[in-house]
Design an enzyme around this catalytic site. Structure first.
Site, PDB file in Angstrom:
ATOM      1  N   CYS A 153      -5.857   0.116   7.086  1.00  0.00           N
ATOM      2  CA  CYS A 153      -5.694   0.669   5.733  1.00  0.00           C
ATOM      3  C   CYS A 153      -6.864   1.611   5.417  1.00  0.00           C
ATOM      4  O   CYS A 153      -8.030   1.197   5.410  1.00  0.00           O
ATOM      5  CB  CYS A 153      -5.629  -0.457   4.707  1.00  0.00           C
ATOM      6  SG  CYS A 153      -5.374   0.143   3.013  1.00  0.00           S
ATOM      7  N   ARG A 178       2.972   4.986   6.329  1.00  0.00           N
ATOM      8  CA  ARG A 178       3.398   4.273   7.542  1.00  0.00           C
ATOM      9  C   ARG A 178       3.900   2.867   7.245  1.00  0.00           C
ATOM     10  O   ARG A 178       4.233   2.118   8.155  1.00  0.00           O
ATOM     11  CB  ARG A 178       2.226   4.210   8.530  1.00  0.00           C
ATOM     12  CG  ARG A 178       1.762   5.575   8.988  1.00  0.00           C
ATOM     13  CD  ARG A 178       0.412   5.501   9.664  1.00  0.00           C
ATOM     14  NE  ARG A 178      -0.645   5.094   8.733  1.00  0.00           N
ATOM     15  CZ  ARG A 178      -1.925   4.950   9.078  1.00  0.00           C
ATOM     16  NH1 ARG A 178      -2.296   5.165  10.309  1.00  0.00           N
ATOM     17  NH2 ARG A 178      -2.821   4.588   8.177  1.00  0.00           N
ATOM     18  N   ASP A 190       0.455   3.816   1.703  1.00  0.00           N
ATOM     19  CA  ASP A 190       0.417   4.421   3.039  1.00  0.00           C
ATOM     20  C   ASP A 190       1.832   4.739   3.542  1.00  0.00           C
ATOM     21  O   ASP A 190       2.716   3.866   3.527  1.00  0.00           O
ATOM     22  CB  ASP A 190      -0.289   3.450   4.008  1.00  0.00           C
ATOM     23  CG  ASP A 190      -0.663   4.120   5.322  1.00  0.00           C
ATOM     24  OD1 ASP A 190       0.233   4.694   5.970  1.00  0.00           O
ATOM     25  OD2 ASP A 190      -1.847   4.058   5.701  1.00  0.00           O
ATOM     26  N   CYS A 194       0.845  -1.196   0.000  1.00  0.00           N
ATOM     27  CA  CYS A 194       0.000   0.000   0.000  1.00  0.00           C
ATOM     28  C   CYS A 194       0.885   1.254   0.000  1.00  0.00           C
ATOM     29  O   CYS A 194       1.986   1.250   0.533  1.00  0.00           O
ATOM     30  CB  CYS A 194      -0.910   0.001   1.225  1.00  0.00           C
ATOM     31  SG  CYS A 194      -2.037   1.420   1.294  1.00  0.00           S
ATOM     32  N   HIS A 252      -2.046  -3.975   5.082  1.00  0.00           N
ATOM     33  CA  HIS A 252      -1.793  -3.569   6.475  1.00  0.00           C
ATOM     34  C   HIS A 252      -3.114  -3.265   7.161  1.00  0.00           C
ATOM     35  O   HIS A 252      -4.052  -2.756   6.549  1.00  0.00           O
ATOM     36  CB  HIS A 252      -0.867  -2.349   6.530  1.00  0.00           C
ATOM     37  CG  HIS A 252      -1.467  -1.096   5.968  1.00  0.00           C
ATOM     38  ND1 HIS A 252      -1.990  -0.097   6.752  1.00  0.00           N
ATOM     39  CD2 HIS A 252      -1.655  -0.697   4.692  1.00  0.00           C
ATOM     40  CE1 HIS A 252      -2.449   0.871   5.989  1.00  0.00           C
ATOM     41  NE2 HIS A 252      -2.271   0.537   4.721  1.00  0.00           N
TER      42      HIS A 252
HETATM   43 ZN    ZN Z   1      -3.328   1.194   3.086  1.00  0.00          ZN
END
Ligand code: ZN
Length: 236
Positions: free
Chosen positions: A118, A63, A61, A59, A115
């Site tokens: 998400c 993080r 993301d 992803c 994750h």
């Molecule tokens: Zn995500």
């Protein structure tokens, strides 16, 4: 001049946002110096070739930084990221990266990594309009529709999101297995294994959902095993 080391030009920040960016360049110089201190010819060696054994589909993301999570240095993992780690049968971007990873770099492992927490998966379930991305997240809604009976049985919303993250990873891994790229590689006898992992934002740990298909005949069995496994508490 031959043999001279290239030094990036220093920029003069003129606004607050430029100063923010200037800070990134300063951090970059400090990082490069630290890497070179550990291994003086690191960048020269890496500039000649990359030889990663792993291909990570994760992803976007911020993080979930792929290399950092598994402690790998530049050059050790090939990476493709998009919102909610989706593998669409006709996405030329993802397919091209996959083809380069499998055919040219000859990676041994492809891991689809979702994750918990998400935002893409959550938005897909909630159906709250966010714009163009709603179309992309339809693919996660397809996953939710496939597993609607199970998901409807989860009373706790956060458990439902977590479970959908897991199921999404497994479905996307099957998409990887069904690409002509992986099918052809397996037909040629290439030893490439597709995996399903989920990362926990709360503890920084990866979970293996147990999917590890390395041949066309293994996909259905590994799919069933990974769907049955999961780490989200479920009734029954
Ligand atoms: Zn995500």
């Amino acid at each position: 001049m031959a043999g001279a080391r290239y030094t990036p030009p220093m920029t003069v920040p003129s606004s607050a946002s430029d100063r923010d960016l200037g800070d990134l360049f300063a951090r970059n110089r400090a990082w490069a110096a630290a890497v070179q201190q550990r291994e003086s010819d690191f960048f020269q060696r890496l500039a000649k070739q990359q030889n990663p054994r792993y291909f990570w589909i994760g992803c976007s993301d911020s993080r979930v930084p792929a290399n950092e999570i598994v402690g790998l240095l530049p050059g050790e993992m090939f990476v493709h990221r998009n919102v909610a780690n989706i593998v669409v049968h006709t996405d030329l971007n993802c397919l091209s990266v996959l083809q380069y990873a499998v055919d040219v770099l000859e990676v041994d492992h492809v891991m689809v990594v979702g994750h918990y927490g998400c935002g893409g998966v959550r938005a897909a379930w909630d159906g709250r309009p966010l714009g163009l991305i709603d179309n992309w997240l339809r693919h996660v809604q397809d996953v939710a529709a496939t597993h609607a009976d199970e998901l409807r049985g989860l009373a706790d919303t956060s458990a439902l999101y977590d479970r959908l993250c897991e199921l999404n990873v497994v479905e996307q891994a099957v998409h990887v297995c069904r690409t002509t790229i992986v099918q052809d590689a397996w037909r040629r006898g290439r030893d490439v294994t597709v995996h399903t992992w989920v990362y926990g934002l709360r503890d920084g740990l990866l979970r293996d959902l147990g999917f590890a298909a390395a041949a066309p005949g293994q996909v259905a069995e590994h799919y069933a095993r990974a769907v049955a496994r999961g780490f989200t508490p479920r009734p029954g």
